[in-house]
Design a protein around this motif. Structure first.
Motif, mmCIF file in Angstrom:
data_model
loop_
_atom_site.group_PDB
_atom_site.id
_atom_site.type_symbol
_atom_site.label_atom_id
_atom_site.label_comp_id
_atom_site.label_asym_id
_atom_site.label_seq_id
_atom_site.Cartn_x
_atom_site.Cartn_y
_atom_site.Cartn_z
ATOM 1 N N GLY A 73 0.815 -1.208 0.000
ATOM 2 C CA GLY A 73 0.000 0.000 0.000
ATOM 3 C C GLY A 73 0.845 1.253 0.000
ATOM 4 O O GLY A 73 2.076 1.212 -0.145
ATOM 5 N N LEU A 74 0.175 2.385 0.173
ATOM 6 C CA LEU A 74 0.857 3.678 0.181
ATOM 7 C C LEU A 74 1.192 4.088 1.603
ATOM 8 O O LEU A 74 0.398 3.887 2.529
ATOM 9 C CB LEU A 74 -0.020 4.749 -0.462
ATOM 10 C CG LEU A 74 -0.360 4.562 -1.944
ATOM 11 C CD1 LEU A 74 -1.277 5.693 -2.418
ATOM 12 C CD2 LEU A 74 0.896 4.501 -2.795
ATOM 13 N N LEU A 75 2.357 4.672 1.777
ATOM 14 C CA LEU A 75 2.763 5.237 3.050
ATOM 15 C C LEU A 75 2.191 6.653 3.167
ATOM 16 O O LEU A 75 1.757 7.233 2.166
ATOM 17 C CB LEU A 75 4.290 5.269 3.139
ATOM 18 C CG LEU A 75 4.973 3.887 3.139
ATOM 19 C CD1 LEU A 75 6.479 4.040 2.959
ATOM 20 C CD2 LEU A 75 4.661 3.121 4.406
ATOM 21 N N PRO A 76 2.167 7.235 4.358
ATOM 22 C CA PRO A 76 1.610 8.589 4.515
ATOM 23 C C PRO A 76 2.335 9.612 3.640
ATOM 24 O O PRO A 76 3.527 9.475 3.346
ATOM 25 C CB PRO A 76 1.831 8.890 5.998
ATOM 26 C CG PRO A 76 1.877 7.547 6.650
ATOM 27 C CD PRO A 76 2.545 6.646 5.661
ATOM 28 N N SER A 77 1.611 10.630 3.236
ATOM 29 C CA SER A 77 2.194 11.675 2.392
ATOM 30 C C SER A 77 3.249 12.447 3.175
ATOM 31 O O SER A 77 3.210 12.524 4.407
ATOM 32 C CB SER A 77 1.108 12.623 1.890
ATOM 33 O OG SER A 77 0.443 13.233 2.977
ATOM 34 N N GLU A 134 7.369 4.213 -1.368
ATOM 35 C CA GLU A 134 8.536 3.870 -0.569
ATOM 36 C C GLU A 134 9.124 5.129 0.062
ATOM 37 O O GLU A 134 8.959 6.231 -0.452
ATOM 38 C CB GLU A 134 9.608 3.180 -1.416
ATOM 39 C CG GLU A 134 10.161 4.064 -2.530
ATOM 40 C CD GLU A 134 11.185 3.350 -3.400
ATOM 41 O OE1 GLU A 134 11.102 2.111 -3.511
ATOM 42 O OE2 GLU A 134 12.064 4.037 -3.965
ATOM 43 N N TYR A 135 9.772 4.949 1.200
ATOM 44 C CA TYR A 135 10.548 5.993 1.851
ATOM 45 C C TYR A 135 12.022 5.586 1.780
ATOM 46 O O TYR A 135 12.356 4.414 1.619
ATOM 47 C CB TYR A 135 10.196 6.119 3.337
ATOM 48 C CG TYR A 135 8.874 6.747 3.675
ATOM 49 C CD1 TYR A 135 8.070 7.356 2.724
ATOM 50 C CD2 TYR A 135 8.410 6.726 4.994
ATOM 51 C CE1 TYR A 135 6.855 7.928 3.068
ATOM 52 C CE2 TYR A 135 7.205 7.289 5.346
ATOM 53 C CZ TYR A 135 6.425 7.884 4.389
ATOM 54 O OH TYR A 135 5.232 8.453 4.741
ATOM 55 N N GLU A 175 7.070 6.479 13.513
ATOM 56 C CA GLU A 175 5.942 7.401 13.605
ATOM 57 C C GLU A 175 6.207 8.575 12.677
ATOM 58 O O GLU A 175 7.342 8.924 12.398
ATOM 59 C CB GLU A 175 5.753 7.909 15.039
ATOM 60 C CG GLU A 175 5.318 6.830 16.005
ATOM 61 C CD GLU A 175 5.076 7.376 17.401
ATOM 62 O OE1 GLU A 175 5.247 8.605 17.590
ATOM 63 O OE2 GLU A 175 4.724 6.595 18.293
ATOM 64 N N GLY A 176 5.167 9.198 12.215
ATOM 65 C CA GLY A 176 5.314 10.343 11.316
ATOM 66 C C GLY A 176 4.767 10.012 9.940
ATOM 67 O O GLY A 176 3.964 9.097 9.783
ATOM 68 N N PRO A 177 5.240 10.766 8.947
ATOM 69 C CA PRO A 177 6.294 11.792 9.011
ATOM 70 C C PRO A 177 5.780 13.127 9.546
ATOM 71 O O PRO A 177 4.589 13.392 9.551
ATOM 72 C CB PRO A 177 6.736 11.911 7.557
ATOM 73 C CG PRO A 177 5.525 11.552 6.768
ATOM 74 C CD PRO A 177 4.795 10.517 7.567
ATOM 75 N N ARG A 178 6.752 13.929 9.982
ATOM 76 C CA ARG A 178 6.503 15.298 10.415
ATOM 77 C C ARG A 178 7.490 16.204 9.706
ATOM 78 O O ARG A 178 8.492 15.742 9.180
ATOM 79 C CB ARG A 178 6.675 15.432 11.937
ATOM 80 C CG ARG A 178 5.670 14.608 12.736
ATOM 81 C CD ARG A 178 5.836 14.838 14.213
ATOM 82 N NE ARG A 178 7.110 14.361 14.713
ATOM 83 C CZ ARG A 178 7.619 14.704 15.889
ATOM 84 N NH1 ARG A 178 6.987 15.569 16.652
ATOM 85 N NH2 ARG A 178 8.775 14.215 16.297
#
Length: 358
Positions: free
Chosen positions: A79-83, A113-114, A144-147
């Motif tokens: 799936g997609l990770l957070p924007s 991906e990050y 946790e995050g991203p910020r």
């Protein structure tokens, strides 16, 4: 209330207002339910908090220099990770319980991906060594995050990016975004040698004509502010990320221009200035920690318990905020602290001892 809504509805061709039967039914149900709730003193149950912890799988592990490892992360289910936005970071939860902050250095906005990169510091706090030794391809990494507290400004027309070593990680996505926006940008990337500069090839790939590489071994000395800030006028937005000495030199020089825009992020905590020794008493255990003049309360707390929560170590994220039971606080952070709160990464005690709920 119902009558007011009724009067606000438009009239039909004959000057009459037609009731919305569905609306009336719903309004009646809400009224009845509300009355029953009031009579029974019913209180709606709170929504269960959603966990902010995300599990990702390491799909690639690469040594980009002799002491820097790059890890590519993906959702285990595809799936997609957070924007995220350039300058953003994630807080990694290490197996030991330590928490460490790492900037995202992949393609801006990519959610499939990050990528993070970590320089090993054998004489550091242990987090970088653990990142190097604990994770292999296929392992699960929790974060946790991203910020983001290090944004590329939306109104920038001219920008200079000053990069030092591992400080390239938040800067690389910024360069790519600046190029996409059509900003008139330049970058100076400094390091001990080209071999020690992580992701140098990717920085040059953005636009080699806009990047100046300063390798200390080629010049026989460190880059000074004249080289780092060459051509930066009072209106040039300067972004800098790197060692504390580089950051402080750039900051002091830019202060000569009162209105010069300067944006920076530290990878290490700022030095303690005008510190006085004090004691921190941990109310739950009764343990008393001695805080020397040149260290923060967080530093000493981490010595005693490596799982102590923290992130930025600069007083802006609020992760290390604790409740003060007694004592007066010398507040130094950028995040607001209440009368009974303290950011142990930067704030200190006004007096000999402070008692915190920890």
């Amino acid at each position: 209330m119902t009558q007011e809504i009724w009067q606000s509805r438009p009239a039909d061709l004959y000057g009459r207002r037609t009731h919305d039967r569905l609306f009336n039914a719903l309004w009646g149900a809400i009224t009845v339910f509300g009355g029953m709730a009031a009579l029974s003193r019913w209180t709606p149950s709170r929504v269960a908090p959603v966990s902010r912890t995300i599990a990702a799988v390491i799909t690639k592990r690469e040594m980009v220099t002799s002491d820097v490892v790059a890890l590519t992360l993906a959702d285990p289910d595809g799936g997609l990770l957070p924007s995220w936005t350039p300058g953003g970071h994630i807080d990694v939860q290490l197996p030991s319980g330590r928490r460490r902050q790492y900037s995202l250095c992949g393609v801006p906005g990519r959610r499939t991906e990050y990528r993070i990169a970590v320089r090993r510091l054998d004489d550091g706090g242990g987090g970088s060594v653990e990142m190097h030794e604990s994770y292999a391809e296929g392992d699960t990494l929790l974060f946790e995050g991203p910020r983001n507290a290090f944004y590329l400004g939306t109104g920038e027309n001219e920008a200079l990016f000053v990069i030092g070593g591992i400080g390239v990680t938040p800067m690389l996505p910024m360069l790519r975004e600046a190029a996409q926006r059509g900003i008139d940008w330049r970058a100076v990337y400094a390091g001990r040698s080209r071999a020690d500069m992580p992701l140098l090839d990717e920085v040059l790939a953005v636009d080699p004509d806009r990047v100046t590489v300063w390798a200390d071994d080629e010049h026989g000395r460190f880059a000074g502010t004249e080289e780092l800030l060459a051509g930066a006028g009072p209106q040039t937005a300067v972004y800098v990320c790197g060692p504390s000495a580089m950051l402080e030199a750039v900051r002091v020089t830019r202060d000569e221009h009162a209105d010069a825009p300067l944006h920076y992020e530290r990878f290490s905590p700022p030095p303690v200035v005008d510190g006085e020794p004090f004691e921190v008493e941990l109310a739950r255990s009764g343990r008393v920690l001695e805080i020397p003049a040149d260290r923060s309360a967080l530093d000493v707390m981490l010595d005693a318990d490596p799982t102590t929560a923290y992130s930025c170590r600069q007083g802006f994220c609020g992760t290390c905020k604790v409740t003060v039971v007694s004592g007066d606080v010398d507040r130094r952070g950028r995040t607001a602290e209440g009368d009974e709160e303290m950011l142990v990464c930067v704030s200190r005690a006004n007096g000999r001892r402070i008692v915190i709920d920890a």
